[in-house]
Design a protein around this motif. Structure first.
Motif, PDB file in Angstrom:
ATOM      1  N   ALA A  82       0.846  -1.191   0.000  1.00  0.00           N
ATOM      2  CA  ALA A  82       0.000   0.000   0.000  1.00  0.00           C
ATOM      3  C   ALA A  82       0.883   1.243   0.000  1.00  0.00           C
ATOM      4  O   ALA A  82       1.783   1.358   0.856  1.00  0.00           O
ATOM      5  CB  ALA A  82      -0.884   0.005   1.249  1.00  0.00           C
ATOM      6  N   TYR A 130      -4.204  -6.896  11.377  1.00  0.00           N
ATOM      7  CA  TYR A 130      -3.185  -7.423  10.453  1.00  0.00           C
ATOM      8  C   TYR A 130      -2.557  -8.658  11.110  1.00  0.00           C
ATOM      9  O   TYR A 130      -2.164  -8.615  12.274  1.00  0.00           O
ATOM     10  CB  TYR A 130      -2.149  -6.352  10.128  1.00  0.00           C
ATOM     11  CG  TYR A 130      -2.795  -5.167   9.438  1.00  0.00           C
ATOM     12  CD1 TYR A 130      -2.991  -5.158   8.061  1.00  0.00           C
ATOM     13  CD2 TYR A 130      -3.263  -4.074  10.170  1.00  0.00           C
ATOM     14  CE1 TYR A 130      -3.620  -4.090   7.429  1.00  0.00           C
ATOM     15  CE2 TYR A 130      -3.892  -2.995   9.554  1.00  0.00           C
ATOM     16  CZ  TYR A 130      -4.066  -3.017   8.175  1.00  0.00           C
ATOM     17  OH  TYR A 130      -4.696  -1.965   7.548  1.00  0.00           O
ATOM     18  N   TYR A 155      -2.580   3.069  10.479  1.00  0.00           N
ATOM     19  CA  TYR A 155      -2.927   3.535   9.115  1.00  0.00           C
ATOM     20  C   TYR A 155      -4.313   4.167   9.146  1.00  0.00           C
ATOM     21  O   TYR A 155      -5.255   3.564   9.669  1.00  0.00           O
ATOM     22  CB  TYR A 155      -2.916   2.299   8.220  1.00  0.00           C
ATOM     23  CG  TYR A 155      -3.378   2.438   6.787  1.00  0.00           C
ATOM     24  CD1 TYR A 155      -2.458   2.464   5.744  1.00  0.00           C
ATOM     25  CD2 TYR A 155      -4.738   2.460   6.449  1.00  0.00           C
ATOM     26  CE1 TYR A 155      -2.876   2.520   4.419  1.00  0.00           C
ATOM     27  CE2 TYR A 155      -5.154   2.527   5.129  1.00  0.00           C
ATOM     28  CZ  TYR A 155      -4.219   2.553   4.120  1.00  0.00           C
ATOM     29  OH  TYR A 155      -4.630   2.602   2.805  1.00  0.00           O
ATOM     30  N   CYS A 157      -7.341   5.180   6.775  1.00  0.00           N
ATOM     31  CA  CYS A 157      -7.811   5.001   5.402  1.00  0.00           C
ATOM     32  C   CYS A 157      -8.812   6.089   5.055  1.00  0.00           C
ATOM     33  O   CYS A 157      -9.852   6.218   5.719  1.00  0.00           O
ATOM     34  CB  CYS A 157      -8.456   3.622   5.231  1.00  0.00           C
ATOM     35  SG  CYS A 157      -8.650   3.195   3.485  1.00  0.00           S
ATOM     36  N   SER A 184      -6.453   0.225   2.322  1.00  0.00           N
ATOM     37  CA  SER A 184      -6.351  -0.962   3.197  1.00  0.00           C
ATOM     38  C   SER A 184      -7.707  -1.384   3.763  1.00  0.00           C
ATOM     39  O   SER A 184      -7.920  -2.551   4.092  1.00  0.00           O
ATOM     40  CB  SER A 184      -5.354  -0.724   4.329  1.00  0.00           C
ATOM     41  OG  SER A 184      -4.966  -1.957   4.895  1.00  0.00           O
ATOM     42  N   GLU A 187     -10.196  -3.904   2.473  1.00  0.00           N
ATOM     43  CA  GLU A 187      -9.504  -5.134   2.057  1.00  0.00           C
ATOM     44  C   GLU A 187      -9.167  -6.027   3.257  1.00  0.00           C
ATOM     45  O   GLU A 187      -9.441  -7.234   3.251  1.00  0.00           O
ATOM     46  CB  GLU A 187      -8.226  -4.714   1.322  1.00  0.00           C
ATOM     47  CG  GLU A 187      -7.646  -5.771   0.427  1.00  0.00           C
ATOM     48  CD  GLU A 187      -6.561  -5.153  -0.458  1.00  0.00           C
ATOM     49  OE1 GLU A 187      -6.865  -4.788  -1.592  1.00  0.00           O
ATOM     50  OE2 GLU A 187      -5.409  -5.045   0.014  1.00  0.00           O
ATOM     51  N   VAL A 188      -8.564  -5.397   4.294  1.00  0.00           N
ATOM     52  CA  VAL A 188      -8.146  -6.167   5.468  1.00  0.00           C
ATOM     53  C   VAL A 188      -9.356  -6.776   6.182  1.00  0.00           C
ATOM     54  O   VAL A 188      -9.297  -7.883   6.707  1.00  0.00           O
ATOM     55  CB  VAL A 188      -7.297  -5.272   6.415  1.00  0.00           C
ATOM     56  CG1 VAL A 188      -8.040  -4.033   6.876  1.00  0.00           C
ATOM     57  CG2 VAL A 188      -6.836  -6.049   7.640  1.00  0.00           C
ATOM     58  N   SER A 200       0.005  -6.198   5.512  1.00  0.00           N
ATOM     59  CA  SER A 200       0.251  -5.200   4.472  1.00  0.00           C
ATOM     60  C   SER A 200       1.508  -4.400   4.764  1.00  0.00           C
ATOM     61  O   SER A 200       1.741  -3.963   5.892  1.00  0.00           O
ATOM     62  CB  SER A 200      -0.957  -4.255   4.384  1.00  0.00           C
ATOM     63  OG  SER A 200      -0.757  -3.320   3.355  1.00  0.00           O
ATOM     64  N   GLY A 202       3.345  -1.023   4.000  1.00  0.00           N
ATOM     65  CA  GLY A 202       3.171   0.333   3.488  1.00  0.00           C
ATOM     66  C   GLY A 202       4.486   0.866   2.932  1.00  0.00           C
ATOM     67  O   GLY A 202       5.562   0.596   3.481  1.00  0.00           O
TER      68      GLY A 202
END
Ligand code: HPA
Length: 242
Positions: A82, A130, A155, A157, A184, A187-188, A200, A202
């Protein structure tokens, strides 16, 4: 069984696999074209998040089709990349970071496979969004091959496709965000809903709006990604080889 997949974000649109071939996977959400091939004898699926030629902007990526397609191919572990902007002195331009937590400021994206009625309802746990197992695998490889990746980034988003205002960035800093990106979530979340392990990496392509002393542009992000994309791909390739 194709256990492993890589979802390549901006800057990692291609990933060379041995004996690769392009698949067409139909899902209830749309058609996806992943690549399947091998790394060190292990079958890997590669999916370009935005599709070919960066066709889908972050808010229009078909996240459900992508994750559904990978799951239907037998994938149970996903590594993703990402592009991110930095809000923190701890995560600098040109660095790789492992995402650990997220703040969700998206607005218009389907976030679940479970929409009630016959699909049921799922309140999925996000204590550790994660996958710790995959994060450790990446950290171990990072030490072994000397490509530094910093752990622990929170993170945020955003919906995109516009960049943030400096006022938004100041707010996100106060909320504890370290890096900002547009992809992210969900998706996560969707990977977790299907019981898949997801981590992920970054790639810090820029300082966030108002921190940088200039205006942001997609060109700045893509320029940074020329090196960073290669570095991230090398790290992930190493992780698949273990
Ligand atoms: N903001 C949002 N998404 C991004 C950024 C940013 O500064 N850089 C790379 N992706």
């Amino acid at each position: 069984m194709r256990q492993f997949a890589l979802i390549g974000g901006t800057g990692v649109e291609n990933f060379t696999l041995m004996d690769q071939c392009l698949l067409t996977v139909e899902t209830p959400y749309g058609t996806v074209h992943p690549m399947v091939g091998k790394i060190a004898g292990r079958e890997i699926v590669f999916l370009s998040r935005h599709g070919h030629g960066h066709a889908a902007p972050p808010h229009l990526v078909n996240y459900r089709a992508n994750i559904w397609a990978l799951h239907s191919l037998g994938v149970r572990k996903i590594l993703a990349t990402a592009a991110v902007g930095s809000l923190s002195r701890n995560y600098r331009l040109g660095e790789l970071v492992l995402l650990s937590q997220f703040l969700d400021f998206t607005k218009s994206r389907p976030q679940t496979f479970f929409e009630g009625e016959d699909q049921g309802v799922l309140h999925v746990d996000m204590t550790e969004p994660y996958c710790p197992y995959l994060k450790k695998a990446v950290l171990d490889v990072s030490e072994k091959i000397g490509i530094v990746v910093k752990d622990g980034a929170c993170y945020v988003c955003t919906e995109g496709p516009r960049f943030e205002t400096p006022a938004e960035i100041r707010m996100f800093q106060q909320l504890g965000a370290d890096v900002v990106g547009m992809t992210s979530v969900p998706e996560v979340v969707l990977a977790r809903e299907l019981g898949m392990c997801y981590a992920s990496v970054g790639m810090v392509t820029n300082e966030a709006a108002g921190i940088a002393d200039h205006r942001l542009s997609h060109a700045e992000v893509t320029e940074s990604l020329k090196n960073l994309g290669r570095k991230a791909a090398e790290l992930l390739q190493g992780t698949f080889e273990v």
